[in-house]
Design a protein around this motif. Structure first.
Motif, short mmCIF file in Angstrom:
data_model
loop_
_atom_site.label_atom_id
_atom_site.label_comp_id
_atom_site.label_asym_id
_atom_site.label_seq_id
_atom_site.Cartn_x
_atom_site.Cartn_y
_atom_site.Cartn_z
N ARG A 86 0.85 -1.18 0.00
CA ARG A 86 0.00 0.00 0.00
C ARG A 86 0.89 1.23 0.00
O ARG A 86 2.08 1.15 0.31
N GLY A 118 -2.89 5.53 5.39
CA GLY A 118 -4.00 5.75 6.29
C GLY A 118 -4.33 7.21 6.50
O GLY A 118 -5.20 7.55 7.29
N ARG A 125 -9.07 6.75 -1.97
CA ARG A 125 -8.72 5.65 -1.08
C ARG A 125 -7.24 5.40 -1.20
O ARG A 125 -6.61 5.77 -2.17
N ARG A 141 -3.44 0.41 -3.30
CA ARG A 141 -3.01 -0.94 -2.94
C ARG A 141 -2.67 -1.70 -4.21
O ARG A 141 -3.34 -1.55 -5.23
N TRP A 155 -9.01 -7.44 0.19
CA TRP A 155 -8.21 -6.33 0.70
C TRP A 155 -7.81 -5.39 -0.43
O TRP A 155 -7.90 -4.16 -0.29
N HIS A 213 -10.58 -3.01 -1.46
CA HIS A 213 -11.15 -2.22 -0.38
C HIS A 213 -12.47 -2.79 0.14
O HIS A 213 -13.30 -2.04 0.67
N SER A 242 -12.34 -5.05 2.37
CA SER A 242 -11.93 -5.27 3.75
C SER A 242 -10.71 -4.41 4.03
O SER A 242 -9.82 -4.28 3.18
N ASN A 243 -10.67 -3.84 5.20
CA ASN A 243 -9.49 -3.08 5.59
C ASN A 243 -8.54 -3.92 6.42
O ASN A 243 -7.42 -3.50 6.70
#
Length: 125
Positions: A28, A33, A42, A45, A66, A69, A71-72
């Motif tokens: 990422r 974050g 966002r 990734r 993941w 997005h 799931s974080n």
């Protein structure tokens, strides 16, 4: 195999998040974050594939969630808990000798069972 540009971008901007059982590496954006919760942006990734072709079907479902997005939470290093109904991950076999070929496929002789009488062809009248 990642291109030189992808490897350079990853080295400069990427933060390793984890690896799957096949050896693929997931990254990422460093400081990813920091995107505000009300922003439409966002964190970025991506995956760098281990040996073999860069094929999206090589990404297991838990990492796919993941990456997109859904799931974080990153999957645990030891893998997800396996349930009895779960099958092992399988790559896309299209174009290979192991691809599914339905009955009557030309590579299987091109013959299929005769219709059982419950089919009536449509004809314009």
């Amino acid at each position: 195999m990642a291109t030189l540009g992808t490897r350079l971008f990853t080295w400069l901007n990427g933060e390793l998040v984890g690896r799957d059982e096949e050896g693929n590496s997931y990254f990422r954006q460093k400081g990813g974050g920091t995107v505000h919760r009300d922003s439409l942006r966002r964190e970025r990734r991506w995956v760098i594939y281990a040996d073999g072709p860069d094929e999206a079907s090589r990404v297991p479902p838990e990492w796919h969630a993941w990456l997109h997005h859904w799931s974080n939470e990153t999957p645990p290093a030891e893998g997800i808990a396996r349930r009895t109904w779960m099958k092992d991950h399988q790559h896309n076999l299209s174009g290979t000798g192991q691809a599914y070929r339905p009955p009557g496929h030309t590579l299987l002789g091109g013959k299929r069972d005769r219709a059982t009488g419950d089919y009536e062809a449509w004809s314009p009248e």
